[in-house]
Write an enzyme that holds these catalytic residues in place. Structure first.
Site, PDB file in Angstrom:
ATOM      1  CG  HIS A   1      -2.845   8.849   8.017  1.00  0.00           C
ATOM      2  ND1 HIS A   1      -2.818   8.891   6.738  1.00  0.00           N
ATOM      3  CD2 HIS A   1      -3.165  10.397   8.330  1.00  0.00           C
ATOM      4  CE1 HIS A   1      -2.578   9.959   6.344  1.00  0.00           C
ATOM      5  NE2 HIS A   1      -2.621  10.794   7.372  1.00  0.00           N
TER       6      HIS A   1
ATOM      7  CG  HIS B   1       2.385  10.317   6.607  1.00  0.00           C
ATOM      8  ND1 HIS B   1       1.936  10.801   7.877  1.00  0.00           N
ATOM      9  CD2 HIS B   1       1.926   9.126   6.445  1.00  0.00           C
ATOM     10  CE1 HIS B   1       0.901  10.232   8.414  1.00  0.00           C
ATOM     11  NE2 HIS B   1       0.855   8.972   7.495  1.00  0.00           N
TER      12      HIS B   1
ATOM     13  CB  CYS C   1       8.589   5.781   7.167  1.00  0.00           C
ATOM     14  SG  CYS C   1       9.144   4.334   6.563  1.00  0.00           S
TER      15      CYS C   1
ATOM     16  CD  GLU D   1       4.426   7.519   1.358  1.00  0.00           C
ATOM     17  OE1 GLU D   1       5.302   7.054   0.423  1.00  0.00           O
ATOM     18  OE2 GLU D   1       3.808   7.315   2.129  1.00  0.00           O
TER      19      GLU D   1
ATOM     20  CB  THR E   1       5.770   3.542   0.729  1.00  0.00           C
ATOM     21  OG1 THR E   1       4.930   4.371   1.858  1.00  0.00           O
ATOM     22  CG2 THR E   1       7.017   4.369   0.474  1.00  0.00           C
TER      23      THR E   1
ATOM     24  CG  ASN F   1      -1.357   0.882   6.013  1.00  0.00           C
ATOM     25  OD1 ASN F   1      -1.929  -0.015   6.234  1.00  0.00           O
ATOM     26  ND2 ASN F   1      -1.090   2.198   6.393  1.00  0.00           N
TER      27      ASN F   1
END
Length: 317
Positions: A43, A81, A103, A133, A172, A230
């Site tokens: 992102h 994701h 990931c 995700e 996550t 995040n």
């Protein structure tokens, strides 16, 4: 101006690996063309544009399946994701070559959901609505995974959960404090729930760094894309945990100099998908910034987008 560089900050290993895989795909002449990335590889719009400049098309839609249906040939790169099993199956049915940049931390959560639902569990998944995700995680067992983002949604969960085995896990990249609060509420409603907190280590240590290091600064600048969960959570942690006002910017051009009025010390951090050269431009600017010297106010430093992608070794024939 004094600048406090929050550490750790910036790229996590999952992002670096995803970008390397996508860049290696570009460099590999044996992979069928065209090359598509199913959604943003990470992102960050600068990373997306850098790949676009290399001829890689980022394909988006309301969800990953809708986006995939627009691809008829070539190679498809799955993003960091994660992806649902149905989307993977459909890509195979369409005859596409797959490069999976998911990931590893995300895949651990997928494996957990797969294992527990096979044992008869329902899963309460804490994540952000509309984020890829959770979409991938829910797709592992769509009839048994229930997405919640807010506390009021707990009351809307199916009544059968009172009588079934339940697991609670999470996206996550969520705020660890938000997740903990929601888990506490879920445990009060479902005392028999099994908890697996899957905040990844990179997210956790970056949030803790902000909580511990930003408190003695008047302002925190988070360098990160608006779609980066995040990055947005880092600004939230600064405001709610460290008590320091924070703004998120995509790059130096978005920095509002009015934010700096009366500020002597500014902290800087960046999201896990933010290229290091972009953060460095912000730090360099703030370090030389003098509110009384207009020559220090130029926010248009040149940045070669190609430089933000990881280098790959030449492939031997």
């Amino acid at each position: 101006m004094k600048v406090k560089k929050i550490s750790p900050r910036g790229y996590c290993y999952g992002v670096v690996d995803a970008m390397k895989l996508a860049n290696e795909a570009v460099a590999n002449p044996d992979l069928p063309r065209p090359i598509h990335i199913l959604g943003m590889i990470v992102h960050n719009r600068h990373v997306t544009q850098a790949f676009e400049d290399l001829g890689v098309k980022t394909v988006d839609g309301e969800d990953r399946m809708q986006a995939l249906e627009t691809i008829d040939r070539g190679t498809v790169v799955f993003t960091a994701h994660g992806i649902s099993p149905l989307v993977r199956k459909r890509a195979i049915e369409k005859g596409l070559t797959i490069v999976d940049a998911s990931c590893p931390d995300v895949l651990v959560t997928h494996d957990l959901i797969r294992e527990k639902t096979a044992e008869g569990y329902d899963v309460i998944y804490i994540g952000k609505h509309g984020h890829p995700e959770p979409e991938g995680a829910i797709g592992v067992a769509p009839d048994h995974v229930h997405l919640i983002q807010y506390e009021h949604e707990i009351d809307q969960l199916p009544s059968r959960l009172f009588e079934r085995k339940i697991l609670v896990t999470n996206q996550t990249t969520m705020s660890q404090w938000d997740v903990s609060a929601l888990i506490e509420t879920i445990q009060a409603r479902y005392p028999h729930v099994e908890v697996h907190n899957e905040i990844c280590n990179a997210t956790q240590v970056r949030q803790e760094a902000v909580a511990e290091q930003a408190g003695d600064c008047e302002l925190l600048i988070v360098v990160g894309d608006p779609k980066s969960n995040n990055s947005n959570r880092l600004a939230q942690v600064s405001k709610e945990i460290a008590g320091t006002n924070a703004y998120r910017i995509g790059d130096l051009s978005e920095l509002d100099l009015n934010w700096l009025e009366g500020v002597e010390t500014v902290a800087v951090t960046s999201g896990a998908s933010t290229p290091t050269p972009i953060t460095k431009k912000v730090i360099d600017f703030l370090s030389q910034y003098d509110p009384d010297d207009l020559s220090t106010h130029d926010k248009t430093p040149f940045l070669e987008l190609r430089s933000i992608l990881p280098k790959v070794k030449a492939l031997r024939k």
